[in-house]
Motif scaffolding. Structure first.
Motif, PDB file in Angstrom:
ATOM      1  N   ASP A  30     -35.670  26.113  56.209  1.00 52.22           N
ATOM      2  CA  ASP A  30     -35.574  26.707  56.405  1.00 52.22           C
ATOM      3  C   ASP A  30     -35.292  27.034  58.257  1.00 52.22           C
ATOM      4  OD1 ASP A  30     -35.495  29.683  57.655  1.00 52.22           O
ATOM      5  OD2 ASP A  30     -37.379  30.390  56.026  1.00 52.22           O
ATOM      6  N   GLY A  31     -34.086  27.149  59.189  1.00 50.08           N
ATOM      7  CA  GLY A  31     -33.905  27.543  60.349  1.00 50.08           C
ATOM      8  C   GLY A  31     -35.179  27.949  60.898  1.00 50.08           C
ATOM      9  N   ALA A  32     -34.984  29.110  60.042  1.00 53.05           N
ATOM     10  CA  ALA A  32     -35.961  30.259  60.574  1.00 53.05           C
ATOM     11  C   ALA A  32     -37.696  30.110  61.699  1.00 53.05           C
ATOM     12  CB  ALA A  32     -35.767  31.829  60.004  1.00 53.05           C
ATOM     13  N   SER A  33     -37.791  29.721  60.249  1.00 51.61           N
ATOM     14  CA  SER A  33     -39.387  29.352  60.428  1.00 51.61           C
ATOM     15  C   SER A  33     -39.629  28.128  60.299  1.00 51.61           C
ATOM     16  CB  SER A  33     -40.001  30.259  58.986  1.00 51.61           C
ATOM     17  OG  SER A  33     -39.931  28.667  58.168  1.00 51.61           O
ATOM     18  N   GLY A  34     -38.756  27.115  59.877  1.00 50.80           N
ATOM     19  CA  GLY A  34     -38.954  26.004  60.012  1.00 50.80           C
ATOM     20  C   GLY A  34     -39.351  25.350  58.811  1.00 50.80           C
ATOM     21  N   ARG A  35     -39.745  25.646  57.908  1.00 49.58           N
ATOM     22  CA  ARG A  35     -40.914  25.656  55.933  1.00 49.58           C
ATOM     23  C   ARG A  35     -39.837  24.439  55.782  1.00 49.58           C
ATOM     24  NH1 ARG A  35     -43.126  28.075  51.443  1.00 49.58           N
ATOM     25  NH2 ARG A  35     -43.701  25.827  49.935  1.00 49.58           N
ATOM     26  N   VAL A  36     -40.340  24.027  55.097  1.00 44.92           N
ATOM     27  CA  VAL A  36     -39.693  22.519  54.610  1.00 44.92           C
ATOM     28  C   VAL A  36     -40.522  22.510  53.141  1.00 44.92           C
ATOM     29  CG1 VAL A  36     -38.926  19.355  54.392  1.00 44.92           C
ATOM     30  CG2 VAL A  36     -39.817  21.035  56.875  1.00 44.92           C
ATOM     31  N   TRP A  37     -39.410  21.779  52.311  1.00 49.91           N
ATOM     32  CA  TRP A  37     -39.298  21.749  50.763  1.00 49.91           C
ATOM     33  C   TRP A  37     -38.855  20.171  50.405  1.00 49.91           C
ATOM     34  CZ3 TRP A  37     -38.023  26.616  52.928  1.00 49.91           C
ATOM     35  CH2 TRP A  37     -38.885  27.443  52.298  1.00 49.91           C
ATOM     36  N   ASP A  38     -40.155  19.767  50.052  1.00 51.79           N
ATOM     37  CA  ASP A  38     -39.520  18.121  49.584  1.00 51.79           C
ATOM     38  C   ASP A  38     -40.000  17.871  48.111  1.00 51.79           C
ATOM     39  OD1 ASP A  38     -39.175  15.690  49.266  1.00 51.79           O
ATOM     40  OD2 ASP A  38     -40.954  14.910  50.146  1.00 51.79           O
ATOM     41  N   GLN A  71     -44.278  14.511  38.572  1.00 50.34           N
ATOM     42  CA  GLN A  71     -45.269  14.605  37.450  1.00 50.34           C
ATOM     43  C   GLN A  71     -46.113  14.788  38.623  1.00 50.34           C
ATOM     44  OE1 GLN A  71     -46.316  11.259  35.671  1.00 50.34           O
ATOM     45  NE2 GLN A  71     -45.439  11.073  33.990  1.00 50.34           N
ATOM     46  N   HIS A  72     -46.765  15.080  39.829  1.00 46.94           N
ATOM     47  CA  HIS A  72     -47.621  15.015  41.132  1.00 46.94           C
ATOM     48  C   HIS A  72     -47.272  16.553  41.826  1.00 46.94           C
ATOM     49  CE1 HIS A  72     -49.314  15.729  45.222  1.00 46.94           C
ATOM     50  NE2 HIS A  72     -49.879  15.770  44.593  1.00 46.94           N
ATOM     51  N   ASP A  73     -45.647  16.522  41.723  1.00 46.95           N
ATOM     52  CA  ASP A  73     -44.818  18.215  42.144  1.00 46.95           C
ATOM     53  C   ASP A  73     -44.942  19.104  40.882  1.00 46.95           C
ATOM     54  OD1 ASP A  73     -44.193  16.755  44.616  1.00 46.95           O
ATOM     55  OD2 ASP A  73     -42.625  16.811  44.264  1.00 46.95           O
ATOM     56  N   ALA A  74     -45.722  18.308  39.381  1.00 46.41           N
ATOM     57  CA  ALA A  74     -45.068  19.584  38.448  1.00 46.41           C
ATOM     58  C   ALA A  74     -46.015  21.513  38.540  1.00 46.41           C
ATOM     59  CB  ALA A  74     -45.675  18.841  37.359  1.00 46.41           C
ATOM     60  N   SER A  79     -43.615  27.794  42.441  1.00 44.89           N
ATOM     61  CA  SER A  79     -44.429  28.563  43.638  1.00 44.89           C
ATOM     62  C   SER A  79     -43.034  28.197  44.818  1.00 44.89           C
ATOM     63  CB  SER A  79     -46.008  28.630  43.495  1.00 44.89           C
ATOM     64  OG  SER A  79     -46.273  27.386  43.836  1.00 44.89           O
ATOM     65  N   GLU A  80     -42.831  27.091  44.472  1.00 46.95           N
ATOM     66  CA  GLU A  80     -42.098  25.933  45.375  1.00 46.95           C
ATOM     67  C   GLU A  80     -40.435  26.780  45.460  1.00 46.95           C
ATOM     68  OE1 GLU A  80     -42.936  24.030  48.711  1.00 46.95           O
ATOM     69  OE2 GLU A  80     -44.414  25.825  47.992  1.00 46.95           O
ATOM     70  N   ALA A 103     -24.493  24.829  43.756  1.00 50.15           N
ATOM     71  CA  ALA A 103     -24.597  25.053  42.266  1.00 50.15           C
ATOM     72  C   ALA A 103     -25.346  24.165  40.928  1.00 50.15           C
ATOM     73  CB  ALA A 103     -23.370  24.414  41.423  1.00 50.15           C
ATOM     74  N   PHE A 104     -26.538  23.523  41.788  1.00 50.64           N
ATOM     75  CA  PHE A 104     -27.453  22.713  41.121  1.00 50.64           C
ATOM     76  C   PHE A 104     -28.406  23.200  41.209  1.00 50.64           C
ATOM     77  CE2 PHE A 104     -24.744  17.982  41.057  1.00 50.64           C
ATOM     78  CZ  PHE A 104     -25.092  17.814  40.360  1.00 50.64           C
ATOM     79  N   LEU A 105     -28.603  23.370  42.679  1.00 48.31           N
ATOM     80  CA  LEU A 105     -29.789  24.983  42.564  1.00 48.31           C
ATOM     81  C   LEU A 105     -29.441  26.106  41.711  1.00 48.31           C
ATOM     82  CD1 LEU A 105     -31.851  24.603  44.617  1.00 48.31           C
ATOM     83  CD2 LEU A 105     -30.753  26.463  46.410  1.00 48.31           C
ATOM     84  N   SER A 106     -28.833  26.794  41.682  1.00 51.23           N
ATOM     85  CA  SER A 106     -28.802  27.821  41.028  1.00 51.23           C
ATOM     86  C   SER A 106     -29.608  27.185  39.682  1.00 51.23           C
ATOM     87  CB  SER A 106     -27.170  28.749  40.606  1.00 51.23           C
ATOM     88  OG  SER A 106     -27.025  28.872  41.765  1.00 51.23           O
ATOM     89  N   LYS A 107     -28.667  26.584  38.919  1.00 57.35           N
ATOM     90  CA  LYS A 107     -28.983  25.473  37.252  1.00 57.35           C
ATOM     91  C   LYS A 107     -30.530  24.995  37.568  1.00 57.35           C
ATOM     92  CE  LYS A 107     -27.993  21.754  34.704  1.00 57.35           C
ATOM     93  NZ  LYS A 107     -27.181  20.592  34.893  1.00 57.35           N
ATOM     94  N   VAL A 108     -31.439  25.021  38.599  1.00 57.12           N
ATOM     95  CA  VAL A 108     -32.195  24.684  38.554  1.00 57.12           C
ATOM     96  C   VAL A 108     -33.319  25.652  38.492  1.00 57.12           C
ATOM     97  CG1 VAL A 108     -34.288  23.804  40.456  1.00 57.12           C
ATOM     98  CG2 VAL A 108     -32.374  23.097  40.053  1.00 57.12           C
ATOM     99  N   PHE A 109     -32.748  26.878  39.411  1.00 57.95           N
ATOM    100  CA  PHE A 109     -33.343  28.108  39.627  1.00 57.95           C
ATOM    101  C   PHE A 109     -33.018  29.426  38.074  1.00 57.95           C
ATOM    102  CE2 PHE A 109     -32.866  29.484  44.268  1.00 57.95           C
ATOM    103  CZ  PHE A 109     -33.758  28.750  44.615  1.00 57.95           C
ATOM    104  N   HIS A 110     -32.378  28.947  37.714  1.00 60.85           N
ATOM    105  CA  HIS A 110     -32.290  29.664  36.793  1.00 60.85           C
ATOM    106  C   HIS A 110     -33.789  29.166  34.981  1.00 60.85           C
ATOM    107  CE1 HIS A 110     -30.444  31.871  33.026  1.00 60.85           C
ATOM    108  NE2 HIS A 110     -30.245  30.435  32.090  1.00 60.85           N
ATOM    109  N   ARG A 111     -33.021  27.746  35.527  1.00 58.49           N
ATOM    110  CA  ARG A 111     -33.976  27.201  33.718  1.00 58.49           C
ATOM    111  C   ARG A 111     -35.980  27.199  34.554  1.00 58.49           C
ATOM    112  NH1 ARG A 111     -32.077  21.195  33.404  1.00 58.49           N
ATOM    113  NH2 ARG A 111     -30.063  21.519  31.799  1.00 58.49           N
ATOM    114  N   HIS A 112     -36.057  27.860  36.254  1.00 62.45           N
ATOM    115  CA  HIS A 112     -37.111  28.278  36.243  1.00 62.45           C
ATOM    116  C   HIS A 112     -37.227  29.271  35.969  1.00 62.45           C
ATOM    117  CE1 HIS A 112     -38.760  24.135  36.952  1.00 62.45           C
ATOM    118  NE2 HIS A 112     -38.050  24.031  37.066  1.00 62.45           N
ATOM    119  N   GLY A 113     -36.233  30.394  35.714  1.00 60.48           N
ATOM    120  CA  GLY A 113     -36.646  32.289  36.349  1.00 60.48           C
ATOM    121  C   GLY A 113     -37.002  32.557  37.420  1.00 60.48           C
ATOM    122  N   VAL A 114     -35.862  31.881  38.215  1.00 65.73           N
ATOM    123  CA  VAL A 114     -36.066  32.111  39.478  1.00 65.73           C
ATOM    124  C   VAL A 114     -35.059  33.044  40.002  1.00 65.73           C
ATOM    125  CG1 VAL A 114     -36.356  31.693  42.445  1.00 65.73           C
ATOM    126  CG2 VAL A 114     -37.787  30.661  40.100  1.00 65.73           C
TER     127      VAL A 114
END
Length: 190
Positions: A30-38, A71-74, A79-80, A103-114
């Protein structure tokens, strides 16, 4: 009116088609906050069997033990992803190959109800690099070339997070070359 912020997204997948393949690694900055997701996402044995071996090899899926990381990130994936969705809301998704990554991100979001609700026009560092360096529109450069042209380091076998940092660095270099100070630069990102 508040301006849109840049959120750089990169994914590693089991193949090129968002319809037939799966995301197993997701990174965002996130360019505004500097938050990183991995995040690493789990793959079933069937999804691994259907995976293109070249995609797995280039991403270092086995070498970097992304199955174990998944498995660790599950426990935090839901929430992430929700936090990433919030960061993207109304903002600009950017990256290298942003349309397919979206498109891939939309698929992930959809699968997780996000819910996914970023601005409909993504920004592609390759297209910006081509324009800034006088490269013909029919010869859009790959991320490796963009990094060379902007003097940004990229690992030989980069993770999704390595790629996201490299893209963010290229966006910052583009902004500097255009006489603009990037939020990513101000935050001290690569």
């Amino acid at each position: 009116m508040r301006g849109r912020q840049l959120v750089v997204v990169d994914v590693h997948t089991t193949g090129p088609s968002f319809e037939a393949h799966e995301v197993f690694e997701l990174a965002a900055i996130d360019g505004a906050s500097g938050r990183v997701w991995d995040l690493a996402l789990p793959l079933t044995s069937v999804q691994l069997e259907r995976a293109d071996p070249t995609f797995l090899q280039l991403s270092g899926y086995h070498r970097r033990r992304l199955g174990e990381k998944a498995q660790h990130d599950a426990s935090t994936v839901e929430s992430e992803l929700a936090a990433l969705s919030d960061a993207l809301a109304g903002n600009t998704l950017g990256g290298a190959d942003p349309e397919i990554h979206a498109a891939f991100l939309s698929k992930v979001f959809h699968r997780h109800g996000v819910r996914s609700c970023w601005h409909h026009l993504p920004v592609d560092i390759a297209a910006l690099t081509a324009g800034a360096h006088g490269i013909p529109a029919t010869n859009i450069p790959r991320l490796e070339v963009c990094c060379e042209l902007w003097d940004v380091q990229l690992a030989e076998f980069p993770s999704a997070l390595d790629r996201a940092h490299a893209v963010a660095g290229c966006f910052a270099a583009f902004d500097r070359s255009s006489g603009r100070e990037s939020l990513l630069t101000a935050l001290g990102r690569r």
